[in-house]
Write a protein that holds these residues in place. Structure first.
Motif, PDB file in Angstrom:
ATOM      1  N   ALA A  53       0.828  -1.208   0.000  1.00 12.68           N
ATOM      2  CA  ALA A  53       0.000   0.000   0.000  1.00 12.68           C
ATOM      3  C   ALA A  53       0.861   1.257   0.000  1.00 12.68           C
ATOM      4  N   LEU A  54       1.912   1.282   0.825  1.00 10.29           N
ATOM      5  CA  LEU A  54       2.816   2.434   0.864  1.00 10.29           C
ATOM      6  C   LEU A  54       3.477   2.654  -0.491  1.00 10.29           C
ATOM      7  N   ALA A  55       3.915   1.569  -1.112  1.00  5.43           N
ATOM      8  CA  ALA A  55       4.586   1.674  -2.406  1.00  5.43           C
ATOM      9  C   ALA A  55       3.618   2.120  -3.496  1.00  5.43           C
ATOM     10  N   GLN A  56       2.385   1.640  -3.457  1.00  4.69           N
ATOM     11  CA  GLN A  56       1.392   2.068  -4.448  1.00  4.69           C
ATOM     12  C   GLN A  56       1.121   3.568  -4.315  1.00  4.69           C
ATOM     13  N   ALA A  57       1.037   4.063  -3.085  1.00  5.59           N
ATOM     14  CA  ALA A  57       0.781   5.489  -2.868  1.00  5.59           C
ATOM     15  C   ALA A  57       1.949   6.328  -3.384  1.00  5.59           C
ATOM     16  N   TRP A  58       3.180   5.906  -3.076  1.00  4.13           N
ATOM     17  CA  TRP A  58       4.351   6.664  -3.546  1.00  4.13           C
ATOM     18  C   TRP A  58       4.475   6.571  -5.066  1.00  4.13           C
ATOM     19  N   ASN A  59       4.166   5.417  -5.627  1.00  4.05           N
ATOM     20  CA  ASN A  59       4.223   5.241  -7.075  1.00  4.05           C
ATOM     21  C   ASN A  59       3.199   6.136  -7.778  1.00  4.05           C
ATOM     22  N   LEU A  60       2.038   6.308  -7.155  1.00  2.00           N
ATOM     23  CA  LEU A  60       1.039   7.227  -7.706  1.00  2.00           C
ATOM     24  C   LEU A  60       1.593   8.644  -7.742  1.00  2.00           C
ATOM     25  N   LEU A  61       2.311   9.018  -6.682  1.00  2.00           N
ATOM     26  CA  LEU A  61       2.903  10.352  -6.619  1.00  2.00           C
ATOM     27  C   LEU A  61       4.044  10.519  -7.616  1.00  2.00           C
ATOM     28  N   LEU A 174      -4.607  -6.615   4.586  1.00  2.00           N
ATOM     29  CA  LEU A 174      -4.944  -7.208   3.289  1.00  2.00           C
ATOM     30  C   LEU A 174      -5.930  -6.328   2.535  1.00  2.00           C
ATOM     31  N   ALA A 175      -6.949  -5.845   3.242  1.00  2.00           N
ATOM     32  CA  ALA A 175      -7.949  -4.975   2.603  1.00  2.00           C
ATOM     33  C   ALA A 175      -7.306  -3.691   2.086  1.00  2.00           C
ATOM     34  N   LEU A 176      -6.351  -3.144   2.837  1.00  2.00           N
ATOM     35  CA  LEU A 176      -5.687  -1.913   2.404  1.00  2.00           C
ATOM     36  C   LEU A 176      -4.836  -2.162   1.165  1.00  2.00           C
ATOM     37  N   ALA A 177      -4.088  -3.266   1.144  1.00  2.00           N
ATOM     38  CA  ALA A 177      -3.239  -3.574  -0.010  1.00  2.00           C
ATOM     39  C   ALA A 177      -4.078  -3.786  -1.266  1.00  2.00           C
ATOM     40  N   LEU A 178      -5.101  -4.621  -1.151  1.00  2.00           N
ATOM     41  CA  LEU A 178      -5.950  -4.900  -2.311  1.00  2.00           C
ATOM     42  C   LEU A 178      -6.762  -3.663  -2.705  1.00  2.00           C
ATOM     43  N   GLY A 179      -7.303  -2.977  -1.701  1.00  2.00           N
ATOM     44  CA  GLY A 179      -8.134  -1.809  -1.981  1.00  2.00           C
ATOM     45  C   GLY A 179      -7.357  -0.679  -2.624  1.00  2.00           C
ATOM     46  N   SER A 180      -6.152  -0.390  -2.114  1.00  2.00           N
ATOM     47  CA  SER A 180      -5.355   0.697  -2.692  1.00  2.00           C
ATOM     48  C   SER A 180      -4.911   0.351  -4.104  1.00  2.00           C
ATOM     49  N   THR A 181      -4.538  -0.907  -4.340  1.00  2.00           N
ATOM     50  CA  THR A 181      -4.133  -1.332  -5.681  1.00  2.00           C
ATOM     51  C   THR A 181      -5.291  -1.198  -6.662  1.00  2.00           C
ATOM     52  N   LEU A 182      -6.451  -1.690  -6.276  1.00  2.00           N
ATOM     53  CA  LEU A 182      -7.616  -1.630  -7.165  1.00  2.00           C
ATOM     54  C   LEU A 182      -8.076  -0.195  -7.387  1.00  2.00           C
ATOM     55  N   SER A 225      -1.702  10.565   0.762  1.00  2.00           N
ATOM     56  CA  SER A 225      -1.557  10.795   2.201  1.00  2.00           C
ATOM     57  C   SER A 225      -2.510   9.911   2.994  1.00  2.00           C
ATOM     58  N   PHE A 226      -3.732   9.767   2.497  1.00  2.00           N
ATOM     59  CA  PHE A 226      -4.721   8.916   3.170  1.00  2.00           C
ATOM     60  C   PHE A 226      -4.273   7.461   3.202  1.00  2.00           C
ATOM     61  N   ILE A 227      -3.854   6.936   2.046  1.00  2.00           N
ATOM     62  CA  ILE A 227      -3.404   5.543   1.985  1.00  2.00           C
ATOM     63  C   ILE A 227      -2.193   5.334   2.895  1.00  2.00           C
ATOM     64  N   THR A 228      -1.244   6.277   2.851  1.00  2.00           N
ATOM     65  CA  THR A 228      -0.043   6.168   3.668  1.00  2.00           C
ATOM     66  C   THR A 228      -0.381   6.240   5.151  1.00  2.00           C
ATOM     67  N   GLY A 229      -1.322   7.109   5.520  1.00  2.00           N
ATOM     68  CA  GLY A 229      -1.745   7.214   6.911  1.00  2.00           C
ATOM     69  C   GLY A 229      -2.391   5.935   7.419  1.00  2.00           C
ATOM     70  N   CYS A 230      -3.251   5.325   6.601  1.00  2.00           N
ATOM     71  CA  CYS A 230      -3.878   4.051   6.980  1.00  2.00           C
ATOM     72  C   CYS A 230      -2.819   2.964   7.147  1.00  2.00           C
TER      73      CYS A 230
END
Length: 336
Positions: A53-61, A174-182, A225-230
């Motif tokens: 999830a952290l990597a997906q958020a940074w990759n989005l940025l 698990l929900a955060l990883a799958l949810g942020s990716t999707l 920021s939201f994904i990273t905070g979660c």
């Protein structure tokens, strides 16, 4: 031009079902994992999922919007302290407090954007790091948040059975990883995703084409920021203790950047591949002392030489396949 591409012209994204099927199968199998594996493995998987999830958020940025941040630890720490504060001071269920941690991080991110967006390139990167340091100094000197001693959830979690706590933390991760990716996948396949990539490529051209550049960047920054905070909240829910020096450590940004670069920046699959590579190396090499760090450096150097686009970038380029394609195709049948 932007209006023509996103509203008048018929444009589409190739949508193989393999990506969605892969997420669905992974969700089913991984959701049942607590039945088959022990507490140690569950804690490790929580780390893997939060890193994705952290990597997906940074990759989005960085990969899709062009924001290279080295201060993501600011929102990891804010999410963790936000969750601990409402759980300890207000009596809210710690598992529900994870969402509060993400919201607090998003709100702080929204205010921080007002200042950070005045900076460009390396100055933006330095600005995010300075922001993280300011929060580290604030929390380490504020007794309400435990000061230098930090905060613990032991008292709050005492009445919750160990298995329930571990399993719930695992399912949240698990929900955060799958949810942020999707979520990021669907976002980048939308008209807004086209605007994001246009801003990354050339802000002046994007603005002249009708894109709200500031608003696009703002929404991306707040979402990240939201994904990273979660993720930060779940990371420290997993350990039941948070301290400012650890939560706001620059090591988090270093690890996130390593994961994304190794996996493949600018791809949805890259952060997943990079996270798996990182934790595999960590588990097998952590007993080798300084060789552990040296090996990480050698892997990073080798990857940048052999596959500068990352592992998944190399595989996708060689075999012309994307599990999560996000690039748009402009129809040749333009409206008349």
């Amino acid at each position: 031009m932007y209006d023509a591409l996103t509203q008048s012209a018929v444009w589409r994204v190739k949508t193989p079902k393999s990506g969605l099927v892969a997420i669905a199968l992974a969700a089913i199998v991984l959701a049942l994992a607590p039945v088959a594996i022990g507490p140690g493995s569950l804690r490790l998987l929580v780390e893997v999922f939060t890193m994705i999830a952290l990597a997906q958020a940074w990759n989005l940025l960085a990969g899709y919007t062009g924001f290279v941040s080295v201060g993501q630890q600011a929102f990891i720490g804010i999410g963790a302290y936000g969750m601990f504060a409402v759980a300890l001071k207000m009596g809210l269920n710690p598992f529900s407090s994870v969402l509060v941690g993400g919201i607090v991080a998003a709100v702080i991110g929204a205010f921080a954007a007002l200042a950070l967006f005045r900076l460009r390139g390396p100055y933006f990167a330095i600005g995010t790091w300075v922001l993280a340091e300011l929060f580290r100094i604030f929390f380490i000197n504020t007794q309400y948040f435990g000061g230098a001693s930090g905060l613990t959830l032991a008292r709050v979690l005492r009445g919750i059975p160990r298995d329930v706590r571990l399993n719930t933390t695992y399912w949240l991760a698990l929900a955060l990883a799958l949810g942020s990716t999707l979520l990021i996948y669907l976002l980048l396949r939308s008209r807004f995703g086209l605007a994001v990539r246009t801003v990354r490529d050339n802000e002046a051209s994007a603005e002249s084409a009708g894109v709200n550049v500031w608003g696009t960047k703002f929404m991306v920054f707040v979402l990240a920021s939201f994904i990273t905070g979660c993720a930060g909240a779940i990371l420290y829910l997993n350990t039941m203790f948070v301290g400012a020096n650890a939560a706001f450590s620059v090591k988090w940004s270093a690890l996130i950047i390593f994961v994304v670069i190794i996996g493949g920046i600018g791809t949805i699959e890259g952060p997943i591949v990079g996270a798996l590579v990182y934790f595999t190396l960590r588990e097998y090499l952590s007993d080798f002392g300084t060789w552990y760090i040296i090996t990480f450096g050698l892997v990073a150097i080798a990857a940048m030489i052999v596959a500068p686009q990352g592992i998944w970038g190399y595989v996708a380029g060689r075999f012309k396949y994307h599990l999560f394609p996000v690039e748009a195709e402009i129809s040749k049948d333009l409206p008349r």
